[in-house]
Design a protein around this motif. Structure first.
Motif, short mmCIF file in Angstrom:
data_model
loop_
_atom_site.label_atom_id
_atom_site.label_comp_id
_atom_site.label_asym_id
_atom_site.label_seq_id
_atom_site.Cartn_x
_atom_site.Cartn_y
_atom_site.Cartn_z
N MET A 1 60.25 73.27 -38.65
CA MET A 1 59.31 73.14 -37.55
C MET A 1 58.20 74.19 -37.73
N GLU A 2 56.99 73.77 -37.54
CA GLU A 2 55.84 74.66 -37.67
C GLU A 2 55.49 75.26 -36.31
N GLU A 3 54.95 76.48 -36.37
CA GLU A 3 54.49 77.16 -35.17
C GLU A 3 53.08 77.68 -35.41
N PRO A 4 52.28 77.82 -34.34
CA PRO A 4 50.93 78.35 -34.49
C PRO A 4 50.94 79.77 -35.05
N VAL A 5 49.96 80.06 -35.88
CA VAL A 5 49.78 81.43 -36.38
C VAL A 5 49.03 82.21 -35.30
N VAL A 6 49.57 83.37 -34.95
CA VAL A 6 48.93 84.24 -33.97
C VAL A 6 48.66 85.58 -34.63
N THR A 7 47.41 86.03 -34.56
CA THR A 7 47.03 87.33 -35.10
C THR A 7 46.60 88.22 -33.93
N ALA A 8 46.19 89.42 -34.23
CA ALA A 8 45.69 90.32 -33.19
C ALA A 8 44.46 89.73 -32.49
N LYS A 9 43.75 88.84 -33.18
CA LYS A 9 42.57 88.20 -32.60
C LYS A 9 42.92 86.92 -31.84
N GLY A 10 44.14 86.43 -31.96
CA GLY A 10 44.56 85.24 -31.24
C GLY A 10 44.97 84.11 -32.17
N TYR A 11 44.97 82.89 -31.64
CA TYR A 11 45.33 81.70 -32.41
C TYR A 11 44.15 81.31 -33.30
N GLN A 12 44.43 80.86 -34.50
CA GLN A 12 43.38 80.54 -35.45
C GLN A 12 43.14 79.03 -35.52
N LEU A 13 41.88 78.65 -35.29
CA LEU A 13 41.47 77.26 -35.38
C LEU A 13 40.28 77.13 -36.30
N ALA A 14 40.04 75.93 -36.80
CA ALA A 14 38.93 75.70 -37.73
C ALA A 14 38.07 74.55 -37.20
N ASP A 15 36.77 74.78 -37.22
CA ASP A 15 35.80 73.81 -36.72
C ASP A 15 35.41 72.84 -37.82
N PRO A 16 35.66 71.53 -37.63
CA PRO A 16 35.32 70.55 -38.67
C PRO A 16 33.81 70.45 -38.92
N ALA A 17 33.00 70.93 -38.00
CA ALA A 17 31.54 70.88 -38.17
C ALA A 17 31.08 71.80 -39.30
N HIS A 18 31.93 72.71 -39.75
CA HIS A 18 31.57 73.63 -40.82
C HIS A 18 31.88 73.09 -42.21
N GLY A 19 32.27 71.82 -42.29
CA GLY A 19 32.50 71.18 -43.58
C GLY A 19 33.46 71.95 -44.46
N LYS A 20 33.05 72.22 -45.69
CA LYS A 20 33.95 72.88 -46.63
C LYS A 20 34.23 74.34 -46.23
N HIS A 21 33.49 74.86 -45.28
CA HIS A 21 33.71 76.23 -44.81
C HIS A 21 34.52 76.26 -43.52
N LYS A 22 35.12 75.13 -43.15
CA LYS A 22 35.85 75.07 -41.88
C LYS A 22 37.07 75.97 -41.85
N HIS A 23 37.50 76.44 -43.02
CA HIS A 23 38.68 77.30 -43.06
C HIS A 23 38.42 78.68 -42.44
N HIS A 24 37.15 79.03 -42.22
CA HIS A 24 36.85 80.29 -41.55
C HIS A 24 37.33 80.18 -40.10
N ALA A 25 38.10 81.15 -39.68
CA ALA A 25 38.80 81.05 -38.40
C ALA A 25 37.89 81.21 -37.19
N ASN A 26 38.17 80.40 -36.19
CA ASN A 26 37.68 80.59 -34.83
C ASN A 26 38.93 81.01 -34.07
N ASN A 27 38.86 82.12 -33.37
CA ASN A 27 40.05 82.62 -32.69
C ASN A 27 39.94 82.43 -31.19
N VAL A 28 41.05 82.03 -30.57
CA VAL A 28 41.14 81.91 -29.12
C VAL A 28 42.40 82.65 -28.67
#
Length: 72
Positions: A1-28
């Motif tokens: 079972m997978e669980e969300p990755v949580v860092t000191a900055k929060g949960y990491q998400l990626a915006d599909p609008a950034h195309g090939k650079h979507k792997h850069h994290a947006n944190n919430v």
């Protein structure tokens, strides 16, 4: 079972609008914020025991809210 990755900055998400650079994290900070972004097409970084973290696309994620009673 997978669980969300949580860092000191929060949960990491990626915006599909950034195309090939979507792997850069947006944190919430909360899962409520994460669920809203997933609903808008964002991927979420998840981790399974013994495996490296990876981005999971929204259609592969299942969001269960607290007010939803389990079936069975």
């Amino acid at each position: 079972m997978e669980e969300p990755v949580v860092t000191a900055k929060g949960y990491q998400l990626a915006d599909p609008a950034h195309g090939k650079h979507k792997h850069h994290a947006n944190n919430v900070k909360t899962l409520v914020e994460a669920a809203a972004l997933i609903g808008r097409g964002f991927s979420m970084r998840m981790r399974a025991k013994g495996k490296p973290p990876s981005l999971i696309v929204p259609k592969r994620l299942r969001i269960v809210r607290q007010d939803e009673a389990p079936v069975g």
